[in-house]
Design a protein around this motif. Structure first.
Motif, PDB file in Angstrom:
ATOM      1  N   PRO B 236       1.482  -1.278  -0.003  1.00 43.62           N
ATOM      2  CA  PRO B 236       0.111  -0.358  -0.189  1.00 43.62           C
ATOM      3  C   PRO B 236       1.109   1.076  -0.129  1.00 43.62           C
ATOM      4  CG  PRO B 236      -0.488  -1.673   1.954  1.00 43.62           C
ATOM      5  CD  PRO B 236       0.216  -2.039   1.059  1.00 43.62           C
ATOM      6  N   VAL B 237      -0.122   2.197  -0.898  1.00 39.93           N
ATOM      7  CA  VAL B 237       1.352   3.110  -0.879  1.00 39.93           C
ATOM      8  C   VAL B 237      -0.300   4.366  -0.501  1.00 39.93           C
ATOM      9  CG1 VAL B 237       2.463   4.879  -2.413  1.00 39.93           C
ATOM     10  CG2 VAL B 237       2.834   2.244  -2.722  1.00 39.93           C
ATOM     11  N   THR B 238       0.555   5.807   0.982  1.00 40.90           N
ATOM     12  CA  THR B 238       0.406   6.642   0.431  1.00 40.90           C
ATOM     13  C   THR B 238       0.994   7.541   0.671  1.00 40.90           C
ATOM     14  OG1 THR B 238      -1.004   6.256   2.318  1.00 40.90           O
ATOM     15  CG2 THR B 238      -1.030   7.939   1.708  1.00 40.90           C
ATOM     16  N   ASN B 703      16.104  15.532   1.103  1.00 37.78           N
ATOM     17  CA  ASN B 703      15.041  14.140   2.000  1.00 37.78           C
ATOM     18  C   ASN B 703      15.614  13.966   3.525  1.00 37.78           C
ATOM     19  OD1 ASN B 703      14.090  12.637  -0.490  1.00 37.78           O
ATOM     20  ND2 ASN B 703      15.921  13.577  -1.071  1.00 37.78           N
ATOM     21  N   ILE B 704      14.424  14.419   4.274  1.00 29.62           N
ATOM     22  CA  ILE B 704      14.204  14.502   5.302  1.00 29.62           C
ATOM     23  C   ILE B 704      14.732  13.321   5.826  1.00 29.62           C
ATOM     24  CG2 ILE B 704      13.328  15.633   8.128  1.00 29.62           C
ATOM     25  CD1 ILE B 704      11.609  16.696   5.724  1.00 29.62           C
ATOM     26  N   ASN B 705      13.213  12.108   5.907  1.00 30.13           N
ATOM     27  CA  ASN B 705      14.180  10.642   6.205  1.00 30.13           C
ATOM     28  C   ASN B 705      13.796   9.916   4.695  1.00 30.13           C
ATOM     29  OD1 ASN B 705      11.086  10.587   6.414  1.00 30.13           O
ATOM     30  ND2 ASN B 705      11.647  10.921   8.858  1.00 30.13           N
ATOM     31  N   SER B 706      13.228   9.069   4.633  1.00 32.05           N
ATOM     32  CA  SER B 706      12.998   8.345   3.943  1.00 32.05           C
ATOM     33  C   SER B 706      11.442   8.558   3.198  1.00 32.05           C
ATOM     34  CB  SER B 706      12.832   6.112   4.532  1.00 32.05           C
ATOM     35  OG  SER B 706      12.223   6.128   4.953  1.00 32.05           O
ATOM     36  N   SER B 740       6.640  17.326   0.664  1.00 29.50           N
ATOM     37  CA  SER B 740       5.732  15.778   0.723  1.00 29.50           C
ATOM     38  C   SER B 740       6.446  14.625   1.388  1.00 29.50           C
ATOM     39  CB  SER B 740       6.413  15.670  -1.009  1.00 29.50           C
ATOM     40  OG  SER B 740       7.757  15.716  -1.068  1.00 29.50           O
ATOM     41  N   GLY B 741       4.979  13.407   1.025  1.00 26.49           N
ATOM     42  CA  GLY B 741       5.859  12.036   2.503  1.00 26.49           C
ATOM     43  C   GLY B 741       4.899  11.350   1.175  1.00 26.49           C
ATOM     44  N   LYS B 742       5.676  10.274   2.025  1.00 27.16           N
ATOM     45  CA  LYS B 742       4.890   9.217   1.223  1.00 27.16           C
ATOM     46  C   LYS B 742       5.375   7.506   1.854  1.00 27.16           C
ATOM     47  CE  LYS B 742       6.158   5.199  -2.950  1.00 27.16           C
ATOM     48  NZ  LYS B 742       7.371   5.222  -3.839  1.00 27.16           N
ATOM     49  N   PHE B 743       4.227   7.056   2.280  1.00 31.86           N
ATOM     50  CA  PHE B 743       4.356   6.193   3.098  1.00 31.86           C
ATOM     51  C   PHE B 743       4.041   4.263   2.890  1.00 31.86           C
ATOM     52  CE2 PHE B 743       3.473   9.987   5.086  1.00 31.86           C
ATOM     53  CZ  PHE B 743       4.925  10.008   6.224  1.00 31.86           C
TER      54      PHE B 743
END
Lengths: 137, 743
Positions: B236-238, B703-706, B740-743
């Protein structure tokens, strides 16, 4: 060899589709058949072809060439049909805007067009223009 | 007798022994990045021996050998080969993860032939924009994305590929916009609905440069732009981003009319997941723009839901629905006040406030066997409404249903066929255009052959007819053909020819209105416009040490006739604009694009560029001779250079644009009688400022983190003052910040 044949076939198809000749319409033939001479040049039913008249420069001969160029009195420029050949559009550097007129009558011996032109002094009352032409003798 | 029995018994045991000794190899093939099962992967385990994966990525084969060399191959992925030692009679489970092919030359596109192909194998030029280009450059508007592509310009919503279109006041697009292959043009104006395109959930954008009417019908005369959305994967990608920005003072300080900052902002969210055999996707996007121009602000909200179900019982069967909805509240910009101090203030006579809504439902069903056949049935039902609270005369409601059936069938090892039928039904209720019903019917077919190794031929034909109210246009047959030859491992030559046409839109035929000082007259006698384009090109893959990439060179030539153009003049009903079949043209030119990638440790660099040169000649009556008259709203030269680099958590990008001057514009903006009445001050401005332009976009990200990233974009960093169509001054320098973010 096969690849060459394929390329030749492709080029032949391109040329076949590119070289299709268009047929002339009846109106096109009638209008371009000969030169015309202005017969009456009216604005709001009054003669406007005389000296100082609004249509003075349209007075004289008009020739609609097959390549879309021509002269229309003192104007020199281009012409084309529009609106399913019911309209005639005349464009010339000497005209401030292209003139589009309704073709009311077009036969071998009569040619009549009408249009309106904005009246800057009285926008509610545009000029009604009617021009008739006869074949040049 | 005993001997016979003994022989038969021996033979039976021998056969049984062979059968029992066969070894089974099975497993699952998936995408290395997403974990998604890969369908149709060829598994080759000997000369003439092979199988393919099923809908869930599983494969099985049996072999007598004790050692096999097996290869897993799928278009768009790097092939994997393994030497496998087998123990007779046992079952071996070998799962494979395939990695996406990174070389652009092997990119997979679907638009050109309506089925998946490697870009290098196509017979036409296709440009691909990847989704990450949008996010890196803070692009939220599809029109902005397209106009930043080499060889394409969008003038006030009108897309032009290689000079195929000019500016026609936002109606009658000659470029077809598609979302996952389904058209997204407005049924009334025939224009692209840029604001409703799904830029927040894209996998890539594919642009075909040249007539594509055989596959996509009317409006694909100059090419197509296919926006392909992302599918759900096993993981799943958010994703989300929030962005805010502001416009800086324009280069001409006299034009600055605001005292409080003019800001814009976007909020976007998307989620994709698989639930059992069902893919689910959801997006929502909110956008506000105060604009750098007075009376040109916009608020936009759009959302989408995608559901795709893979049938468990019938392999190869899937079906679902995509729903899209959008609301907009905006003021379009038409005429400026004057060139001196009001170029960024709309003339109040042309201001029209607009409330728009859009709703689309796209059901689909697909059934196929990998590598053998595929049936697709798809629909798009779309409803839209434009309400003008002040100028209610311009209100319009539209409803349209588009349906298409497509069959792909492999005829033999060297030939396949694509065929289809489509139907569009439009209903328009409008004071502006009048009430109309339109129907469009089409049938098409295309054959694809590989008569020799490395050689591919395509040929297709389409017949389409359009009906509007009680009037039927003549059926239009069009043809295309192309050839691609792989001359060497990374060298591909191509040539193609395609015809195109476009039926006039309802707006062009029936629009009757007054916008400010401009009157528009209807012309119900308009005919379809038509043309053809041809091109030859070479695509060369590049690989030199740590440098990889590709270069593409093409030359093209097109002829068009009866192109519809708005012309200002004195008409029987007064002074104004009317659409007519006027333009006859010839356009030829050349285009070069290249891409070079270099990676060294944690430093990765990408350099890409595109240059397009065109000679757009107006061939209408009286224009033959020594004095070449150019088509309106075209530029000879268009150049773009992009450099993108990443190092550890940092990334930065610079894009340069150079475009030459506009070659010609409508007489109405030049002739003394009309120019000041329509656009005050424009003529003098045009004489001094139509010189072409150079501009640059910059961006940087961390990129603050992954999962989280912070980025900054500075568009038009040079604060260049330039125009699209007359009086359409483009945005000054503007800066935006995005999380922006990707989880």
């Amino acid at each position: 060899m096969k690849k060459t044949l394929l390329l030749i076939t492709t080029v032949a198809i391109v040329l076949l589709f590119a070289c299709k000749k268009e047929k002339e319409s009846e109106r096109f033939s009638l209008l371009t058949a000969h030169a015309w001479t202005s017969d009456s040049l009216l604005v709001n039913n009054s003669d406007a072809g005389g000296p100082g008249g609004m249509l003075e420069k349209f007075k004289g001969d008009a020739k609609f060439e097959k390549d879309g160029t021509g002269y229309f009195g003192k104007y020199k420029g281009t012409w084309r049909f529009a609106y399913n050949e019911e309209n005639l559009v005349i464009e010339s550097d000497s005209l401030q805007v292209p003139l589009t007129a309704k073709i009311v009558l077009l036969t071998g011996i009569d040619f009549k067009i009408t249009t309106t032109f904005p009246n800057l002094l009285s926008p509610q009352n545009p000029f009604n223009i009617r021009m008739t032409f006869k074949p040049k003798q | 007798m005993n001997l016979k029995i003994a022989c038969v018994t021996l033979l039976a045991f021998s056969l049984a022994g062979n059968t029992f000794a066969q070894t089974t190899v099975k497993g699952r093939v998936s995408d290395r990045d997403t974990g998604e099962p890969l369908v149709g992967v060829y598994v080759i385990y000997g000369k003439g021996l092979g199988t393919s994966t099923d809908e869930n990525g599983f494969y099985t084969f049996k072999t007598d050998s004790s050692r096999v060399s097996a290869t897993w191959q799928l278009i768009g992925y790097k092939s994997v080969t393994r030497q496998i030692n087998l123990r007779r009679g046992e079952t071996h489970n070998i799962d494979i993860q395939l990695e996406t092919e990174t070389h652009l030359i092997n990119q997979v596109v679907v638009s050109a032939d309506r089925i998946e192909h490697r870009i290098s194998e196509l017979t036409v030029t296709v440009s691909v924009i990847k989704a990450d280009f949008l996010s890196r450059n803070h692009i939220t508007d599809a029109a902005e994305l397209i106009t930043k592509t080499a060889g394409i310009e969008v003038l006030d919503g009108q897309a032009s590929i290689r000079g195929g279109s000019g500016f026609s006041y936002g109606v009658g697009s000659r470029v077809m916009a598609l979302v996952d292959g389904l058209p997204l043009l407005s049924p009334d104006a025939g224009g692209i609905r840029w604001q409703y395109l799904p830029v927040e959930n894209l996998s890539q954008v594919e642009i075909i440069k040249g007539a594509s009417s055989v596959m996509y019908g009317s409006s694909a005369l100059n090419g197509i732009i296919n926006f392909r959305t992302t599918d759900a994967s096993n993981i799943p990608v958010t994703k989300f981003f929030t962005e805010a920005g502001l416009y800086c003072t324009p280069r001409n300080r006299d034009w600055k009319w605001w005292s409080t900052p003019r800001v814009f902002s976007t909020l976007s969210f998307s989620h994709l997941r698989k639930e059992g055999n069902t893919d689910i996707g959801f997006t929502i996007n909110l956008f506000t723009d105060n604009s750098y121009r007075k009376f040109n602000d916009e608020k936009l909200g759009k959302t989408s839901l995608r559901i795709k179900h893979f049938n468990k019982k019938v392999q190869g069967l899937n079906y679902g629905i995509n729903l899209t909805a959008g609301l907009t509240d905006k003021t379009d910009f038409l005429l400026w006040g004057n060139a001196k101090d009001s170029a960024l203030i709309q003339d109040t006579s042309s201001v029209s406030f607009l409330y728009g809504r859009f709703l689309a439902a796209d059901p689909f069903i697909s059934y196929g066997k990998t590598g053998r056949f595929r049936h697709d049935f798809r629909m798009r039902m779309q409803s839209s409404e434009n309400r003008f609270p002040v100028k209610t005369k311009n209100n319009a409601r539209t409803f349209s249903v588009y349906s298409e059936y497509q069959l792909w069938y492999r005829l033999s090892d060297v030939a396949s066929l694509t065929a289809g039928l489509s139907e569009t039904w439009n209903k328009i209720n409008s004071n502006f255009f009048g009430d109309h019903n339109g129907v469009n019917l089409a049938a098409f077919t295309q054959a694809e052959m590989n008569p020799a190794e490395r050689l591919k031929l395509v040929a297709g034909v389409r017949v389409e007819q359009s009906f509007l109210d009680s009037h039927a246009d003549k059926p239009v047959p069009v043809f295309r053909a192309g050839i691609n030859w792989q001359a060497a491992d990374y060298t591909f030559l191509r040539a193609s020819f395609g015809q195109g046409y476009r039926f006039p839109s309802i707006a062009e035929k029936h629009a009757s209105t007054t916008l400010g000082s401009v009157t528009i007259f209807p012309n119900p006698t308009l005919r379809a416009e038509s043309g053809w384009s041809s091109e030859a090109g070479i695509k060369q893959g590049l690989m030199l040490g740590k440098f990889t990439g590709q270069a593409d060179l093409s030359v093209f030539y097109s002829r068009n006739k009866d192109f519809i153009e708005y012309s200002f003049g004195s008409y029987p009903d007064g002074l104004g604009f009317r659409a007519d079949n006027i333009e006859k043209s010839r356009i030829y030119g050349a285009e070069i694009e290249f891409f070079i990638n270099h990676t060294s440790g944690e430093l990765a660099n990408t350099l890409s560029s595109g240059y397009t040169f065109i000679i757009p000649v107006d061939l209408r009556s009286g224009n033959s001779g020594d004095n070449v008259i150019y088509l309106k709203y075209r530029r000879k030269h268009s150049f773009k250079l992009n450099f993108y680099t990443t190092w550890k958590r940092l990334e930065s990008e610079i894009t340069l644009f150079i475009r030459s001057k506009i070659l010609n514009i409508d007489d109405v903006f030049i002739k003394p009688m009309t120019r000041e009445a329509i656009l005050p001050g424009f003529y003098d401005y045009w004489l001094t400022h139509n010189t072409g332009y150079f501009s640059a976009d910059l961006s940087a990200g961390y990129n603050i983190n992954s999962r989280l990233k912070l980025s900054l974009a500075l568009k038009n960093a040079t604060n260049t003052e330039y125009m699209g169509r007359p009086a359409d001054i483009q945005p000054p320098r503007n800066i935006s910040l995005r999380l922006s973010g990707k989880f």
